[in-house]
Design a protein around this motif. Structure first.
Motif, PDB file in Angstrom:
ATOM      1  N   HIS A   1      49.367  32.909  23.720  1.00  0.00           N
ATOM      2  CA  HIS A   1      48.697  31.660  24.121  1.00  0.00           C
ATOM      3  C   HIS A   1      47.291  31.943  24.651  1.00  0.00           C
ATOM      4  CE1 HIS A   1      50.748  31.882  28.348  1.00  0.00           C
ATOM      5  NE2 HIS A   1      49.602  32.496  28.372  1.00  0.00           N
TER       6      HIS A   1
ATOM      7  N   PHE B   1      44.972  31.396  21.148  1.00  0.00           N
ATOM      8  CA  PHE B   1      45.100  30.230  20.281  1.00  0.00           C
ATOM      9  C   PHE B   1      43.874  30.027  19.397  1.00  0.00           C
ATOM     10  CE2 PHE B   1      48.300  27.972  23.236  1.00  0.00           C
ATOM     11  CZ  PHE B   1      49.357  28.409  22.459  1.00  0.00           C
ATOM     12  N   THR B   2      42.709  30.396  19.917  1.00  0.00           N
ATOM     13  CA  THR B   2      41.495  30.107  19.158  1.00  0.00           C
ATOM     14  C   THR B   2      41.124  31.226  18.197  1.00  0.00           C
ATOM     15  OG1 THR B   2      40.189  31.010  20.969  1.00  0.00           O
ATOM     16  CG2 THR B   2      40.490  28.629  20.932  1.00  0.00           C
TER      17      THR B   2
ATOM     18  N   ASN C   1      50.989  29.599  16.452  1.00  0.00           N
ATOM     19  CA  ASN C   1      50.449  28.717  17.491  1.00  0.00           C
ATOM     20  C   ASN C   1      51.520  27.808  18.060  1.00  0.00           C
ATOM     21  OD1 ASN C   1      47.882  29.640  17.620  1.00  0.00           O
ATOM     22  ND2 ASN C   1      46.916  27.938  16.536  1.00  0.00           N
TER      23      ASN C   1
ATOM     24  N   ALA D   1      52.994  27.970  21.793  1.00  0.00           N
ATOM     25  CA  ALA D   1      52.819  26.774  22.619  1.00  0.00           C
ATOM     26  C   ALA D   1      54.154  26.377  23.232  1.00  0.00           C
ATOM     27  CB  ALA D   1      52.255  25.634  21.777  1.00  0.00           C
TER      28      ALA D   1
ATOM     29  N   ALA E   1      48.075  23.715  22.230  1.00  0.00           N
ATOM     30  CA  ALA E   1      47.059  24.500  21.515  1.00  0.00           C
ATOM     31  C   ALA E   1      45.754  23.736  21.251  1.00  0.00           C
ATOM     32  CB  ALA E   1      47.643  25.067  20.234  1.00  0.00           C
TER      33      ALA E   1
ATOM     34  N   ASP F   1      43.921  23.459  24.383  1.00  0.00           N
ATOM     35  CA  ASP F   1      43.402  24.764  24.787  1.00  0.00           C
ATOM     36  C   ASP F   1      42.104  25.093  24.079  1.00  0.00           C
ATOM     37  OD1 ASP F   1      43.999  27.450  26.162  1.00  0.00           O
ATOM     38  OD2 ASP F   1      43.599  28.019  24.078  1.00  0.00           O
TER      39      ASP F   1
END
Lengths: 204, 625, 112
Positions: free
Chosen positions: B305, B308-309, B317, B321, B376, B379
């Motif tokens: 986590h 996520f990007t 993901n 999450a 996600a 985030d």
């Protein structure tokens, strides 16, 4: 297996809550931790093994017959290690020293083989800086070799302690030999994995 | 047992005989002295890390700040993070564990007293090693998580110090983890079953397991970084086929368990403080223990986590999450346990109690902002903004530090025999509570307004000016509160109120011995019949269900005649500190890998080996003088 | 004290195998290693090579752990530490490699 439950475990010299020896439990905890250590290096290798840039590929450079022999040597050092333990459990210090020295010698032979292998690879154009394959191969097997080296020192220390009478009586001695033995077998087990996963399993 | 007999002739390897005086601190293996040393050292680092924070906040107080340049700013925020995590929160927790775990489980010491001393010295030398970088060309400046490939492209030795300094600190943590696991499993007093252990001991056990399995992973990441920086390897160099995301995976596989390593000890402290000042046993003991273990277990399934990007793909993901949302469940269980403990209790709002309640309140805020990260897409908006900075300060400062201060106030009389001033303690709490919220509350707003992390300055007109100023004022209020704490300590030393053995009318075993406890902790090893055994020795239940004081129950053993006679405690030892000295030498050897460096490597290896040989060969005990 | 020593002694006799058994285990290990190397060179086994090799490695691993490291004979507590480490490593690193091989542009999951 239930007959070997915690409750029926042998009474150790320290009165512990579980009846198990503190140092042996600590060694197993440490070995559990080491699984993650080598797991991380092996993961790195598996991710990188095909990324060779202009350098040699694993398939081109590995010398399987040679590594098979050195793997066999390390495997047999585990046998001499348990034979040393069996000897001290009978109270036979002299035989134990012989087997411990054999174990250390086999370990040294393995390390000698690794030094030769590394030198050959460098001559053939695979260095730590050649590719990420090179980096991950040398650092993984190098750390394994460092573990073997530490083990050799500990084996020799055991021999020395036995000769100077510092190893303690048969139970105390067996306890120490078993402890170092656990470490040694673990290093062997890691090589079993490395031999298969790194050397034998072919890459594409 | 061979070690029980004193050697008639003192050989080459000897053990120190004295357990008093200032030199005894260097060679002590007493868990209580080591615990105090851990806490004092960590508090000094707390001041240093706090000063770095003040410099950072001063720089950001106004737009276009000119107090720090970008280079120094990078070093300061990196070192602030590293200090607070590795040199403050972790060792403060370990210090309390050291002091308390043997007392709480009715043991005379930890399972491996010398290993314990070794851990402390490695920690201290690791911290000094890390800080020496400031004088050797610049401190680490790539953020506490040192993302690749920045961690290898940054010039100078800073990030090499990072790789080696954290490695050394990891050795201390790993040794400590093994020690506490074996201590808790194997050294409990008769009758102290696992489910009678105080919650703090349980949380220590979970923390130790997390350390045991997380430290080797970061060790590998740091070794790979070290080989990249010092020995021409290319693990994380994308131009050579290296994968920077491998660093992120390895780092967060360690880094997420790490956050539970930091918060679980504080949760344990609060779980022991609240029952004492509520006059009730902990509400739902089994649930709180199980929730702690569940957090430790689930803590292994949430690391991505943080990533996520990075484009993990929809399946990963979603899975991470969900696991992150699920881990909020056992955390929530604990919060209900704490509230349930206070519910209907006869509450005493002492300083430790205030810090514990502060912990719960602040931790709920931090926990909830954490849950918002688990979503996600959400985030993706928060990533690398001050919103994240707000979140982790609410859990690590509002959580861990508040919990640790609660522990300090609670156990201070046990360790030093004198109660810290309640009046100053309450001033400390309210100032810190106010300053904390003033500093980190605005970060939520700043983050949602788009202020990114790790920028050394910003232009006016972004709408960030007021909140930043507020935050800086808050930081100085926190600094003031720390001064009040120091004043409290100084004044208590001079003329503090004598505490006696059990000043809080507490529930657990450590209060059954004198304050401070003798070196051997307990005159006789207690036999445990209940959870909160000490309470049951003091009180029985009347038919109406009210507790009634047992006459002379729980009286503290003070058999002054031949006190402690015939109890064999391990002798002090020279070798833990010797063995620990070698590690920073090895570190400098790698950093300066020329002829001097190689000499240092050999020297470091020799010193460590000498320490270990002495460790093995020294006699088991020496006659005391 | 002597009683304790006696009971410990008999426990050890029960718990640890005799040298004969150790040698038998070592012979099996040697044979399996020989087989591993042999099948590496047999082209006919290309398709099943990887599963076979992994199976052999697991056999060797388990034999060393159970007999040489005495996990078969010792308290379960020891086994728990070790198995926890192994399972944890397999799961988390399995997930890491799966993410790499499926989504992050790593090599295709062929042999691994």
């Amino acid at each position: 297996m239930s007959t070997h439950e915690v409750a029926s475990a042998p009474v150790a010299e320290h009165h512990t809550s579980t009846g198990l020896d503190n140092t042996k439990l600590a060694m197993w905890a440490f070995l559990g931790s080491e699984c993650l250590f080598f797991g991380s290096f092996i993961t790195t290798y598996l991710l990188y093994r095909n990324r060779v840039l202009d350098g040699p590929t694993p398939h081109e450079i590995y010398d399987i017959p040679f590594t098979s022999v050195s793997s066999f040597i390390l495997l047999m050092s585990s046998l001499t290690m348990v034979l040393a333990l069996a000897a001290i459990q009978r109270g036979d210090h002299k035989t134990m020293r012989v087997w411990l020295a054999c174990t250390a010698l086999l370990g040294m032979a393995f390390i000698g083989g690794q030094v030769y292998e590394f030198t050959t690879f460098v001559e053939e154009g695979l260095k730590i800086s050649t590719s990420v394959f090179g980096s991950s191969f040398f650092v993984l097997t190098g750390f394994h070799g460092a573990h073997v080296t530490v083990g050799i020192f500990m084996l020799l220390a055991l021999v020395g302690m036995s000769m100077s009478g510092r190893l303690g009586d048969r139970h105390e001695g067996a306890r120490k030999v078993e402890l170092i033995g656990l470490y040694w077998h673990f290093v062997d087990i890691v090589w079993i994995v490395i031999f298969t996963v790194i050397y034998l399993i072919p890459t594409n | 047992m061979a070690t029980a007999a004193y050697p008639t002739r003192r050989g080459f390897f000897t053990r120190p005989r004295s357990t008093t005086g200032k030199w005894s601190w260097f060679f002590t293996v007493d868990h209580k002295k080591i615990g105090i040393m851990y806490c004092v050292t960590a508090f000094i680092f707390f001041i240093v890390g706090g000063l770095e924070a003040l410099a950072i906040r001063s720089q950001l107080a106004q737009p276009n700040g000119e107090i720090l340049n970008a280079e120094v700013y990078n070093q300061f925020f990196t070192m602030h993070g590293l200090t607070m995590i590795f040199l403050v929160v972790m060792p403060m927790g370990v210090g309390l564990m050291n002091y308390l775990v043997p007392l709480l489980i009715g043991a005379r010491d930890v399972a491996f007293p010398r290993l314990n001393a070794f851990s402390y010295w490695v920690f201290l030398f690791g911290g000094i090693f890390l800080y020496s970088s400031f004088f050797l060309g610049g401190a680490p400046d790539g953020g506490w998580f040192g993302y690749a490939p920045l961690n290898e492209t940054l010039p100078g030795h800073g990030m090499t110090f990072y790789a080696l300094g954290l490695q050394i600190l990891g050795v201390a943590s790993l040794a400590g983890a093994v020690n506490f696991i074996i201590t808790i499993i194997n050294m409990r007093a008769p009758g102290m079953t696992l489910l009678r252990m105080p919650v703090f001991v349980w949380m220590t056990l979970v923390t130790a397991f997390l350390l045991l399995f997380a430290m080797p992973i970061i060790a590998v990441a740091l070794f790979e970084l070290m080989f990249d920086r010092a020995f021409q390897a290319t693990f994380f160099d994308p131009t050579q086929g290296g994968d920077p995301l491998l660093w992120q995976h390895l780092f967060w596989l360690f880094g997420h368990p790490e956050v539970y390593i930091m918060i679980l000890p504080a949760m344990g402290i609060v779980s022991d403080v609240l029952p004492t000042f509520s006059g009730k046993p902990i509400f739902g003991y089994n649930a709180i223990v199980f929730a702690g273990a569940a957090i430790g277990f689930m803590g292994w399934g949430v690391w991505a986590h943080h990533m996520f990007t990075t484009g993990l793909g929809p399946v990963a993901n979603s899975a991470f999450a969900l696991s992150t949302m699920f881990i909020a469940v056992p955390t929530g269980v604990k919060i209900f346990n704490w509230i349930g403990t206070m519910w209907g209790g006869s509450l005493r709002f002492t300083t430790p109690m205030l810090f514990s309640i502060g912990f719960i309140a602040m931790f709920i805020i931090g926990g909830l902002s954490g849950v918002t990260h688990s979503i996600a897409p959400h985030d993706a908006q928060q990533q690398d903004t001050y919103y994240v900075v707000a979140h982790f300060h609410y859990v690590l400062f509002g959580g861990a530090i508040f919990g640790l201060f609660s522990g300090f106030y609670y156990w201070w009389p046990k360790a030093f025999g004198k109660l810290l001033s309640e009046k100053l303690g309450k001033v400390h709490f309210w100032l810190m509570f106010l300053g904390f919220n003033l500093t980190f509350g605005p970060f939520h707003v700043l983050g949602l307004n788009g202020m990114p992390r790790r920028i050394y300055t910003y232009v006016e007109g972004m709408g960030w000016d007021f909140m930043n100023l507020l935050s800086t004022i808050g930081a100085f209020v926190i600094a003031l509160s720390a001064l009040v704490f120091i004043a409290n300590v100084v004044i208590t030393r001079r003329r503090g109120e004598e505490a006696g053995a059990d000043p809080w009318d507490a529930r657990t075993l450590e209060w059954s011995t004198t304050s401070p406890p003798p070196e051997y902790n307990f005159e006789e090893i207690p036999i445990v019949r209940h959870r909160d055994d000490f309470w049951h020795r003091k009180y029985i239940e009347t038919p109406e269900g009210e507790p009634a004081r047992v006459l002379a129950g729980g009286a503290v053993a003070t058999h002054e005649h031949e006190a402690g006679h015939g109890i064999h405690m391990p002798s002090p030892s020279y070798f833990p500190i010797v063995a620990a000295t070698g590690l920073p030498l090895l570190g400098y050897g790698v950093i300066y890998f020329n002829s001097t460096g190689k000499a240092l490597l050999v020297l470091g290896a020799l010193v460590t080996m000498m320490g270990l040989f002495g460790w093995v060969l020294e006699p088991g005990a020496e006659e005391r003088v | 004290m002597s009683h304790a020593v006696d009971s410990r002694e008999s426990e050890e006799q029960d718990h640890h195998p005799q040298p004969g058994q150790y040698i038998k285990v070592a012979i099996i290990l040697a044979v399996v290693t020989a087989l591993e190397v042999a099948i590496y060179y047999v082209d006919a086994l290309r398709d099943v090579l990887v599963p076979l090799l992994l199976a052999f490695a697991v056999i060797k691993f388990i034999m060393v752990a159970l007999w040489f490291m005495h996990l078969r004979f010792d308290s379960r507590m020891f086994r728990r530490f070790f198995v926890t480490g192994i399972v944890l490593a397999l799961v988390v690193f399995g997930i890491v490699l799966w993410i790499f091989f499926t989504h992050l542009g790593g090599p295709a999951p062929t042999a691994a």
